[in-house]
Write a protein that holds these residues in place. Structure first.
Motif, PDB file in Angstrom:
ATOM      1  N   ARG A   1       0.829  -1.218   0.000  1.00  0.00           N
ATOM      2  CA  ARG A   1       0.000   0.000   0.000  1.00  0.00           C
ATOM      3  C   ARG A   1       0.860   1.263   0.000  1.00  0.00           C
ATOM      4  NH1 ARG A   1      -3.119  -2.915   4.093  1.00  0.00           N
ATOM      5  NH2 ARG A   1      -4.981  -3.727   3.093  1.00  0.00           N
TER       6      ARG A   1
ATOM      7  N   GLY B   1       1.948   2.322  -3.393  1.00  0.00           N
ATOM      8  CA  GLY B   1       0.924   2.604  -4.395  1.00  0.00           C
ATOM      9  C   GLY B   1       0.329   1.383  -5.052  1.00  0.00           C
TER      10      GLY B   1
ATOM     11  N   TYR C   1       7.593   2.398  -6.831  1.00  0.00           N
ATOM     12  CA  TYR C   1       6.277   2.990  -6.593  1.00  0.00           C
ATOM     13  C   TYR C   1       5.339   2.683  -7.767  1.00  0.00           C
ATOM     14  CZ  TYR C   1       2.624   5.857  -4.768  1.00  0.00           C
ATOM     15  OH  TYR C   1       1.422   6.272  -4.254  1.00  0.00           O
ATOM     16  N   GLY C   2       4.238   2.008  -7.472  1.00  0.00           N
ATOM     17  CA  GLY C   2       3.217   1.697  -8.481  1.00  0.00           C
ATOM     18  C   GLY C   2       3.501   0.501  -9.354  1.00  0.00           C
TER      19      GLY C   2
ATOM     20  N   PRO D   1      -3.788   5.413  -9.780  1.00  0.00           N
ATOM     21  CA  PRO D   1      -4.780   4.763  -8.927  1.00  0.00           C
ATOM     22  C   PRO D   1      -6.201   5.304  -9.137  1.00  0.00           C
ATOM     23  CG  PRO D   1      -2.883   5.457  -7.646  1.00  0.00           C
ATOM     24  CD  PRO D   1      -2.704   5.997  -9.028  1.00  0.00           C
TER      25      PRO D   1
END
Length: 158
Positions: free
Chosen positions: A31, A34, A83-84, A111
């Motif tokens: 989480r 991301g 990230y992501g 997101p």
């Protein structure tokens, strides 16, 4: 005396609250990067994350779960975490039209779009991000030595 009792009870409730967490540190890590927590099953033995972003997740054993399609997790899942995205995924396969295809990358570009992208070698598959909000239960595969499921025989080969 009442103050001491109040402090003792407060500490007890705080310790109980922290031990009854709904998610594990790996799910919190996802989480914070991301990604949805449901990319990894509930039952994770352990995980490591190197300074370079190499993530290794150890499960109790190989298992199956289902979102839109079935996913197969090896007992060890590896990927580069940024990230992501999870890039260079090893240890995760998705069933497509009776074939098991390795998942290579998992990406959440935006997101707010509500979409997660799975790169399954031959295609990019977009799925609803909401499918992966909660960590799934993952059922052991029940494979025998030759890889055929004991309970179902040849049907399990598909």
């Amino acid at each position: 005396m009442t103050f001491l009792l109040y402090c003792s009870l407060s500490l007890l409730f705080l310790s109980l609250e922290s031990s009854v967490s709904l998610s594990s540190p790996i799910h919190d890590l996802l989480r914070s990067k991301g990604l949805p927590a449901g990319l990894v099953p509930k039952d994770v033995k352990s995980y490591t994350l190197s300074d370079e972003g190499q993530l290794e997740v150890i499960l109790d054993g190989p298992c199956l779960t289902k979102f839109e399609n079935r996913l197969f997790y090896d007992s060890v899942l590896r990927a580069n975490l940024s990230y992501g995205s999870l890039n260079g995924v090893v240890g995760l396969s998705q069933e497509e039209l009776f074939l098991w295809l390795p998942v290579k990358d998992i990406i959440v570009d935006d997101p707010r779009s509500g979409v997660i992208l799975f790169d399954i070698v031959v295609a990019h598959k977009q799925l609803s991000l909401s499918l992966f909000e909660d960590p799934p239960d993952c059922k052991p595969t029940g494979a025998s030595k030759n890889g055929v499921r004991k309970e179902r025989g040849f049907e399990a080969l598909r």
